[in-house]
Each structure stands twice: as C-alpha cells, then as structure tokens.
Design a protein around this motif. Structure first.
Motif, short mmCIF file in Angstrom:
data_model
loop_
_atom_site.label_atom_id
_atom_site.label_comp_id
_atom_site.label_asym_id
_atom_site.label_seq_id
_atom_site.Cartn_x
_atom_site.Cartn_y
_atom_site.Cartn_z
N TYR A 24 4.32 0.72 -3.42
CA TYR A 24 4.89 1.90 -4.06
C TYR A 24 4.18 2.17 -5.37
O TYR A 24 4.78 2.31 -6.42
CB TYR A 24 6.40 1.69 -4.28
N GLY A 25 2.84 2.21 -5.29
CA GLY A 25 2.05 2.51 -6.49
C GLY A 25 1.57 3.95 -6.43
O GLY A 25 2.31 4.85 -6.04
N SER A 26 0.33 4.14 -6.83
CA SER A 26 -0.25 5.48 -6.93
C SER A 26 -0.13 6.26 -5.61
O SER A 26 0.51 7.31 -5.56
CB SER A 26 -1.73 5.34 -7.36
N GLN A 27 -0.69 5.74 -4.53
CA GLN A 27 -0.63 6.45 -3.25
C GLN A 27 0.71 6.24 -2.54
O GLN A 27 1.22 7.16 -1.90
CB GLN A 27 -1.77 5.98 -2.33
N ARG A 47 7.69 -6.21 -2.30
CA ARG A 47 8.03 -7.56 -2.71
C ARG A 47 9.41 -7.55 -3.34
O ARG A 47 9.70 -6.72 -4.20
CB ARG A 47 7.03 -8.06 -3.76
N SER A 52 8.35 -2.22 -8.28
CA SER A 52 8.37 -1.09 -7.35
C SER A 52 9.69 -1.01 -6.60
O SER A 52 10.15 0.06 -6.22
CB SER A 52 7.24 -1.21 -6.33
N PRO A 81 -3.04 -2.39 -3.17
CA PRO A 81 -4.46 -2.42 -3.55
C PRO A 81 -5.33 -3.09 -2.47
O PRO A 81 -4.89 -4.02 -1.80
CB PRO A 81 -4.46 -3.25 -4.84
N ASP A 82 -6.55 -2.60 -2.33
CA ASP A 82 -7.43 -3.07 -1.26
C ASP A 82 -7.62 -4.59 -1.28
O ASP A 82 -7.67 -5.22 -0.22
CB ASP A 82 -8.79 -2.36 -1.35
N GLN A 85 -4.58 -6.35 0.28
CA GLN A 85 -4.26 -6.04 1.68
C GLN A 85 -4.47 -7.18 2.69
O GLN A 85 -3.60 -7.41 3.53
CB GLN A 85 -5.03 -4.79 2.14
N ILE A 88 -1.56 -9.67 2.52
CA ILE A 88 -0.31 -9.03 2.98
C ILE A 88 -0.36 -8.86 4.50
O ILE A 88 0.64 -9.08 5.20
CB ILE A 88 -0.17 -7.63 2.32
N ALA A 106 -5.46 4.12 3.60
CA ALA A 106 -5.88 5.27 2.78
C ALA A 106 -7.33 5.08 2.32
O ALA A 106 -7.86 5.89 1.56
CB ALA A 106 -4.97 5.43 1.57
N HIS A 107 -7.95 4.00 2.77
CA HIS A 107 -9.35 3.71 2.43
C HIS A 107 -9.83 2.71 3.49
O HIS A 107 -9.07 1.83 3.89
CB HIS A 107 -9.42 3.13 1.02
N PRO A 132 -6.15 11.19 -6.84
CA PRO A 132 -5.20 10.15 -7.26
C PRO A 132 -3.79 10.48 -6.77
O PRO A 132 -3.45 11.66 -6.59
CB PRO A 132 -5.26 10.23 -8.79
P1 NAD Z 1 -1.82 0.74 -6.52
O1 NAD Z 1 -2.59 -0.22 -7.34
O2 NAD Z 1 -1.29 1.94 -7.20
O3 NAD Z 1 -0.62 0.00 -5.74
C1 NAD Z 1 0.18 -0.81 -6.42
C2 NAD Z 1 1.40 -1.14 -5.55
O4 NAD Z 1 1.06 -2.07 -4.55
C3 NAD Z 1 2.45 -1.74 -6.40
O5 NAD Z 1 3.29 -0.72 -6.90
C4 NAD Z 1 3.15 -2.64 -5.43
O6 NAD Z 1 4.09 -1.87 -4.74
C5 NAD Z 1 2.07 -3.04 -4.48
N1 NAD Z 1 1.44 -4.36 -4.77
C6 NAD Z 1 0.51 -4.64 -5.71
N2 NAD Z 1 0.17 -5.94 -5.69
C7 NAD Z 1 0.88 -6.48 -4.68
C8 NAD Z 1 0.98 -7.79 -4.16
N3 NAD Z 1 0.25 -8.80 -4.65
N4 NAD Z 1 1.83 -7.99 -3.13
C9 NAD Z 1 2.56 -6.98 -2.61
N5 NAD Z 1 2.52 -5.71 -3.08
C10 NAD Z 1 1.69 -5.48 -4.11
O7 NAD Z 1 -2.69 1.11 -5.23
P2 NAD Z 1 -3.30 2.53 -4.86
O8 NAD Z 1 -4.31 2.90 -5.89
O9 NAD Z 1 -2.22 3.46 -4.50
O10 NAD Z 1 -4.13 2.11 -3.56
C11 NAD Z 1 -3.52 1.98 -2.29
C12 NAD Z 1 -4.55 2.37 -1.26
O11 NAD Z 1 -4.87 3.74 -1.43
C13 NAD Z 1 -5.86 1.62 -1.36
O12 NAD Z 1 -6.36 1.39 -0.07
C14 NAD Z 1 -6.76 2.59 -2.11
O13 NAD Z 1 -8.13 2.42 -1.85
C15 NAD Z 1 -6.28 3.88 -1.53
N6 NAD Z 1 -6.55 5.08 -2.33
C16 NAD Z 1 -6.18 5.13 -3.63
C17 NAD Z 1 -6.39 6.28 -4.37
C18 NAD Z 1 -5.92 6.38 -5.79
O14 NAD Z 1 -6.09 7.44 -6.37
N7 NAD Z 1 -5.33 5.39 -6.42
C19 NAD Z 1 -7.00 7.40 -3.77
C20 NAD Z 1 -7.34 7.32 -2.42
C21 NAD Z 1 -7.10 6.17 -1.70
#
Ligand code: NAD
Ligand code: MG
Length: 328
Positions: A24-27, A47, A52, A81-82, A85, A88, A106-107, A132
């Motif tokens: 439940y982060g950015s995407q 978690r 989140s 985050p990649d 993944q 998880i 998403a990637h 983003p």
């Molecule tokens: P992020 O860093 O915003 O995600 C963080 C979230 O992931 C946290 O809120 C938590 O819910 C979870 N998390 C983090 N660490 C964890 C752990 N150790 N165990 C369990 N959960 C955990 O991620 P994001 O930037 O949204 O990226 C997610 C996917 O989207 C990736 O594959 C990224 O490449 C892709 N993507 C991101 C963007 C972007 O703008 N950020 C754009 C396009 C694609």
C-alpha cells in the motif's frame, strides 16, 4: 503501435473476481483506490502492524496478512518494492497460488531477470502506469488517467491480455492510452531510460552545469537558477510543445547557442557511455549489481544519497525553495 482506449477494454473480465493488492505504497494505494472506485472488489494484503495496515483500513479496505489475501484473491497485484518482491513471493504467494490465478506486476524486473518464477498454470501480466502513484490517483479523480504499458508473460486462461486491459481501465489508464509491450522491453527501456536520461542523466547534467558556473566564480544562487530552477520551465515547454516548440519560445540567441553548442557539450562520447550502460542492463549485470547491493543493506545507495544531499547545489536549492515558499 496500437493505442488501447476505454472502448478496447472490458471490465467484465474482473467481474466476480477478488483483486488482492499486495503493498500500500505509491502504486498500491493509487491502484487499489482507483480499482475500487471502478467497481472492482479489492482487498489488501499487508504486513501485520505495518504503517500501511492502518492507512488501508482507514481508507475503508478489508486488510489481511499477505498469505491470507492471496488465499482469498483471484488476481494478485504485487505492488511492493521490486527488491522485496522475491521474498514476499516465495514466503507468502507461491505456497498459496491456485490454478488459474492471475499475477500482476507494475514493472517487469523480477519476471524478466528471473528472480520470480511462477508456475505454468497461472496468468502472468503487467500493467505499468507511466507515472508515480499519487499522480495515478489524482488524474483518476479528475476523471482522467495516466498512460500505461501492458504485457503478457504467461497466458494460461487465454484471457490474460483482456484481464490486463480491464485492470488498466479500472485504474483509469485507458482514458489516456495504453500500449502493449513485453516484460523484456518494458524492463530494459525503463531501466535504460531512468539511468541515462531521467534520473542519472539529468542529475549529472544539472550538477556539472551548476559546478561549472560556481567554479567560474558566479554566485551559487545564480548558478542554481541557471542550471536547475530554469530546467523545469524549459522541460514544461518541451512537454507541452516538443523540442521545436520550446526552441520557438526561447530567444534567438538561446536558440542559436543551444543548437550550435549543445552537441559539443553532450557529445558522441556521452552516447557511447549510454550504449555501454544499456548493455549492462540488457545482459543482466546491472540487475545483479543492484540485487547484491540491496542484500548488503544498500550501504552504497545510502552513501550516495547523503553525498548528494550535502552537495552545494542542494544546500543553495533548499535555501532558495524555502525563501520562495516552495519547501517548508
Ligand atoms: P513503494 O515503495 O511505494 O511500496 C511500499 C509499500 O510496500 C509499503 O507501503 C508496504 O505496503 C509494502 N512493503 C514495503 N516493504 C515491505 C516488506 N519488506 N514486506 C512487505 N511489504 C512491504 O513501492 P512502489 O514504488 O509503489 O512500487 C511498487 C511496484 O510498482 C514496483 O514494481 C515498481 O517498480 C512499480 N512502479 C512504481 C512506480 C512509482 O512511481 N513508484 C511507477 C511505475 C511502476
Ligand atoms: Mg523506472
């Protein structure tokens, strides 16, 4: 290339399905909220006790532990985050996968470079917004969307592409336009683009431009405006009107100077460097380097982050942005 729009996508492909968004982060937040507003049944897998969890509950979602969300879900959207993944996936997702489920990314990083290897009896797809997360949400709320790429790595159901298009529609992307690509092309072009131009290239260009002016004796504040602040205004013009439109909007002196001198500054050698670095992406060397760095605790990344934070450009920038009210 075909651009897929709203009329090319059908939400029926998600009907009766539970979409489990993991992360439940950015995407994760943006896509979960948009899908729910588009009428999709969305649950969250997070978690227990993490930050989140509280946020997603406050936003009104049913929140489960990751393994439980996977058991309840039909479509699993892996939006952590990649670098997180693979673990998880191994611990919580793989043991709970059932035949005919859908795994959405998403990637393409982990699938393309082989850090995640799903079984043959599930669909593996990608819906990658080219923006983003917060912007994905904002644009949707304005009644529009951001462009996205879709790809199919594995089509067990025979409907993998339609499911990807339905997700793209649910997050608003087919309002802006969706392109079909492959995991390989998305992953490689994304990494090459961010390293050579968007993040890596731009930072170096701005930093060198600033350092050059300061070393020649101009005040850092002046150098900041010239090498950094104005870059945004030029980029806005390029974004809205293309390179030619930007050139038409600047003075003739800037036009002539830019076109005549630019190629001596960013010359053929820079392009050769770009080619070399692109090769490291394509042969997997960069992926290996980054995964190893992450496993060592990202020490080098932290060092480089504090180095840049302490750069004079950043100190002057923070001061100027504070005075002009752009930053707290
Ligand atoms: P992020 O860093 O915003 O995600 C963080 C979230 O992931 C946290 O809120 C938590 O819910 C979870 N998390 C983090 N660490 C964890 C752990 N150790 N165990 C369990 N959960 C955990 O991620 P994001 O930037 O949204 O990226 C997610 C996917 O989207 C990736 O594959 C990224 O490449 C892709 N993507 C991101 C963007 C972007 O703008 N950020 C754009 C396009 C694609
Ligand atoms: Mg990227």
């Amino acid at each position: 290339m075909k651009l897929y729009m709203d009329e090319d996508a059908n939400m029926q492909y998600l009907q009766g399905k539970t979409v489990a968004v993991i992360g439940y982060g950015s995407q994760g937040r943006a896509q979960a909220l948009n899908l729910r507003d588009s009428g999709v049944n969305v649950i969250l897998g997070l978690r227990k006790g993490g930050k989140s969890w509280k946020k997603a509950s406050q936003d009104g979602f049913e929140v489960y532990t990751i393994d439980e969300a996977v058991r309840r879900g039909d479509v699993i959207m892996l939006l952590v985050p990649d670098m997180v993944q693979p673990e998880i996936y191994e611990r919580y997702i793989a043991p709970n996968l059932r035949e005919s489920m859908v795994l959405d990314f998403a990637h393409g990083f982990n699938i393309h470079f082989g850090y995640i290897n799903p079984p043959g009896d599930v669909d593996v797809i990608m819906v990658a917004p080219k923006s983003p997360g917060p912007r994905v949400r904002e644009k949707y709320q304005e009644g529009f969307g951001v462009p996205a790429l879709i790809a199919v790595h594995q089509d067990h159901s025979g409907n993998a592409k339609d499911i990807a298009l339905a997700i793209a529609k649910g997050i608003g992307a087919t309002r802006a336009g969706v392109l079909e690509t492959t995991f390989k092309d998305e992953t490689e072009s994304d990494l090459i683009g961010e390293q050579t131009v968007l993040v890596g290239g731009l930072i170096q260009l701005i930093k060198y431009g600033f350092e050059n002016l300061v070393e020649l004796g101009y005040p850092p504040e002046l150098a900041y405006f010239e090498a950094c602040n104005e870059a945004k205004l030029i980029m806005d013009l390029i974004y809205e009107k293309g390179l030619t439109g930007m050139l038409r909007a600047v003075s003739d002196t800037a036009k002539y100077g830019g076109l005549a001198v630019g190629p001596f500054v960013v010359d053929e050698r820079v392009k050769e460097n770009m080619k070399m670095m692109a090769e490291r992406v394509r042969n997997g060397e960069f992926a290996k380097q980054w995964v190893e760095e992450y496993r060592r605790g990202s020490k080098e990344l932290k060092r480089m982050m504090s180095e840049i934070e302490e750069h004079e450009l950043e100190k002057v920038g923070r001061k100027i942005r504070r005075i002009s009210g752009l930053e707290e």
